[in-house]
Write a protein that holds these residues in place. Structure first.
Motif, mmCIF file in Angstrom:
data_model
loop_
_atom_site.group_PDB
_atom_site.id
_atom_site.type_symbol
_atom_site.label_atom_id
_atom_site.label_comp_id
_atom_site.label_asym_id
_atom_site.label_seq_id
_atom_site.Cartn_x
_atom_site.Cartn_y
_atom_site.Cartn_z
ATOM 1 N N ALA A 131 57.968 -1.761 -36.865
ATOM 2 C CA ALA A 131 56.725 -1.867 -36.638
ATOM 3 C C ALA A 131 56.085 -0.824 -35.863
ATOM 4 O O ALA A 131 55.254 0.096 -35.857
ATOM 5 C CB ALA A 131 55.944 -3.090 -36.552
ATOM 6 N N GLY A 132 56.775 -0.865 -34.520
ATOM 7 C CA GLY A 132 56.039 0.458 -33.471
ATOM 8 C C GLY A 132 56.571 1.609 -34.268
ATOM 9 O O GLY A 132 55.754 2.655 -33.814
ATOM 10 N N LEU A 133 57.757 1.969 -34.454
ATOM 11 C CA LEU A 133 58.163 3.174 -35.306
ATOM 12 C C LEU A 133 57.044 3.739 -36.404
ATOM 13 O O LEU A 133 56.582 4.840 -36.233
ATOM 14 C CB LEU A 133 59.711 3.128 -35.841
ATOM 15 C CG LEU A 133 59.907 4.373 -36.577
ATOM 16 C CD1 LEU A 133 60.379 5.410 -35.590
ATOM 17 C CD2 LEU A 133 61.392 4.019 -37.211
ATOM 18 N N THR A 159 54.228 2.918 -36.704
ATOM 19 C CA THR A 159 52.936 3.122 -36.147
ATOM 20 C C THR A 159 53.030 4.412 -35.269
ATOM 21 O O THR A 159 51.805 5.302 -35.316
ATOM 22 C CB THR A 159 52.546 2.102 -34.837
ATOM 23 O OG1 THR A 159 52.397 0.806 -35.407
ATOM 24 C CG2 THR A 159 51.186 2.559 -34.191
ATOM 25 N N LEU A 160 53.994 4.786 -34.820
ATOM 26 C CA LEU A 160 54.160 6.213 -34.173
ATOM 27 C C LEU A 160 54.119 7.447 -35.320
ATOM 28 O O LEU A 160 53.617 8.333 -35.172
ATOM 29 C CB LEU A 160 55.613 5.942 -33.570
ATOM 30 C CG LEU A 160 55.871 7.590 -33.049
ATOM 31 C CD1 LEU A 160 55.043 8.033 -32.017
ATOM 32 C CD2 LEU A 160 57.295 7.489 -32.375
ATOM 33 N N ILE A 161 54.869 6.975 -36.411
ATOM 34 C CA ILE A 161 54.732 7.907 -37.453
ATOM 35 C C ILE A 161 53.306 8.033 -38.089
ATOM 36 O O ILE A 161 52.957 9.385 -38.287
ATOM 37 C CB ILE A 161 55.525 7.448 -38.812
ATOM 38 C CG1 ILE A 161 57.224 7.518 -38.308
ATOM 39 C CG2 ILE A 161 55.373 8.305 -39.964
ATOM 40 C CD1 ILE A 161 58.151 6.856 -39.225
ATOM 41 N N GLY A 162 52.615 6.929 -37.955
ATOM 42 C CA GLY A 162 50.994 6.967 -38.355
ATOM 43 C C GLY A 162 50.201 8.080 -37.656
ATOM 44 O O GLY A 162 49.492 8.868 -37.984
ATOM 45 N N ALA A 163 50.763 7.872 -36.295
ATOM 46 C CA ALA A 163 49.866 8.654 -35.370
ATOM 47 C C ALA A 163 50.147 9.980 -35.344
ATOM 48 O O ALA A 163 49.209 10.997 -35.403
ATOM 49 C CB ALA A 163 50.096 8.236 -33.938
ATOM 50 N N LEU A 164 51.486 10.399 -35.674
ATOM 51 C CA LEU A 164 52.072 11.776 -35.872
ATOM 52 C C LEU A 164 51.601 12.340 -36.994
ATOM 53 O O LEU A 164 51.098 13.721 -37.203
ATOM 54 C CB LEU A 164 53.511 11.927 -35.557
ATOM 55 C CG LEU A 164 53.997 11.554 -34.443
ATOM 56 C CD1 LEU A 164 55.765 11.447 -34.374
ATOM 57 C CD2 LEU A 164 53.665 12.430 -33.324
ATOM 58 N N SER A 199 51.320 -1.211 -39.919
ATOM 59 C CA SER A 199 51.672 -0.197 -39.116
ATOM 60 C C SER A 199 51.140 1.325 -39.184
ATOM 61 O O SER A 199 50.689 1.852 -38.163
ATOM 62 C CB SER A 199 53.329 -0.187 -38.960
ATOM 63 O OG SER A 199 53.820 -1.655 -38.625
ATOM 64 N N LEU A 200 51.551 1.522 -40.206
ATOM 65 C CA LEU A 200 51.143 3.029 -40.736
ATOM 66 C C LEU A 200 49.538 3.196 -40.422
ATOM 67 O O LEU A 200 49.180 4.117 -39.833
ATOM 68 C CB LEU A 200 51.309 3.542 -42.091
ATOM 69 C CG LEU A 200 51.465 4.996 -42.338
ATOM 70 C CD1 LEU A 200 52.269 5.684 -41.799
ATOM 71 C CD2 LEU A 200 51.499 5.073 -44.024
ATOM 72 N N SER A 201 48.815 2.277 -40.882
ATOM 73 C CA SER A 201 47.234 2.290 -40.768
ATOM 74 C C SER A 201 46.980 2.199 -39.439
ATOM 75 O O SER A 201 46.047 2.962 -39.004
ATOM 76 C CB SER A 201 46.606 1.194 -41.762
ATOM 77 O OG SER A 201 45.483 0.956 -41.559
#
Length: 290
Positions: free
Chosen positions: A68-70, A72-77, A237-239
């Motif tokens: 989930a954290g990973l 989320t990081l991908i979504g921000a990047l 998470s991506l959102s």
């Protein structure tokens, strides 16, 4: 519709009035608080919960890494990549004329005049282009998030989840719309473009809900199955990553650190921070029920 059209209509009737710019700024800060709280208090915990469910967490590779954290990081990047790509395209396509050299960032570009050129005009053009870019990138991120939320809600069969979610979603979409509408109002698009952007934002969540209902009716989707939980966790998470980036960079940082109006009025900076805190608090309180 109410959320996104309110700042646009205010711009149409009150632009140029002394209070207008300050009112739009405070509305945007409140909306930024709502968006940030939505991502951190609503969407991200739900994504962690979905991927931490026993049916998922007992499987490989889900039990071996905090996905989930990973994601989320991908979504921000991913949001950063879209922002950088769009900024690069704007800068290469709209270079200032003459020997004007822009120094600084965003709204606080300072002109060094080394030839015969109108630095004020170049400044104004760059500011307007940046505002248009921010509103377009913000709309892309918000639309993506809205479709995901809509699909998830449309596929859900739990009435106890749906009823409070409708209230939370309506509140969140209204103020998310206000934040986006504030950016659109400041960017000075043509009326046709404004109408199109307002329509796209307003239609995406209902379209997502309809799509979710169609998927359920065709597939008999069970929202408590492991595969459904994995999909919900990844998309949530991506959102969340996209919304966190949009709120912090395109709204909060842009207004608090790169807005000349904020820098010249101490009371406005305090008022905007209070609006940001109130927006965050109000959306966080809704997490008690949804």
């Amino acid at each position: 519709v109410i959320g996104i059209t309110t700042p646009v209509l205010l711009a149409r009737y009150f632009q140029g009035k002394p209070v207008y710019d300050k009112a739009i700024l405070i509305i945007k800060c409140f909306a930024a608080g709502v968006i940030l709280s939505t991502s951190l208090v609503h969407v991200l915990p739900d994504a962690f919960a979905a991927l931490s469910d026993f049916q998922v967490a007992s499987r490989h590779p889900w039990k071996d890494f905090p996905f989930a954290g990973l994601v989320t990081l991908i979504g921000a990047l991913l949001a950063l990549f879209v922002d950088l790509t769009a900024s690069s395209h704007v800068e290469h396509g709209h270079k200032p004329s003459g020997d004007y050299l822009p120094v600084g960032t965003h709204d606080v570009t300072v002109g060094k005049k080394v030839g015969n050129t109108n630095s004020d005009l170049s400044n104004e053009e760059l500011v307007k282009l940046k505002q248009r870019l921010v509103s377009q990138v913000l709309e892309i991120g918000i639309i993506f998030h809205s479709v995901i939320i809509g699909v998830t809600m449309g596929m859900s069969q739990n009435q106890c989840t749906i009823r409070p979610l409708v209230a939370a979603l309506a509140f969140h979409q209204i103020f998310e719309g206000m934040g986006l509408g504030g950016c659109i109002a400041q960017a000075g698009f043509r009326m046709g473009t404004v109408a199109y952007m307002c329509l796209m934002f307003s239609a995406t969540t209902p379209m997502g809900i309809l799509l979710g209902m169609m998927v359920f009716s065709v597939t008999g989707y069970d929202d408590s199955s492991p595969n459904a939980l994995i999909m919900e966790g990844i998309l949530g998470s991506l959102s969340s990553g996209i919304l966190i980036y949009m709120a912090l960079v395109d709204l909060i940082a842009a207004d608090f650190f790169h807005n000349k109006l904020m820098g010249s009025h101490t009371w406005l900076k305090k008022g905007s921070f209070i609006a940001l805190a109130l927006g965050s608090t109000s959306m966080s309180i809704l997490a008690i029920w949804a």
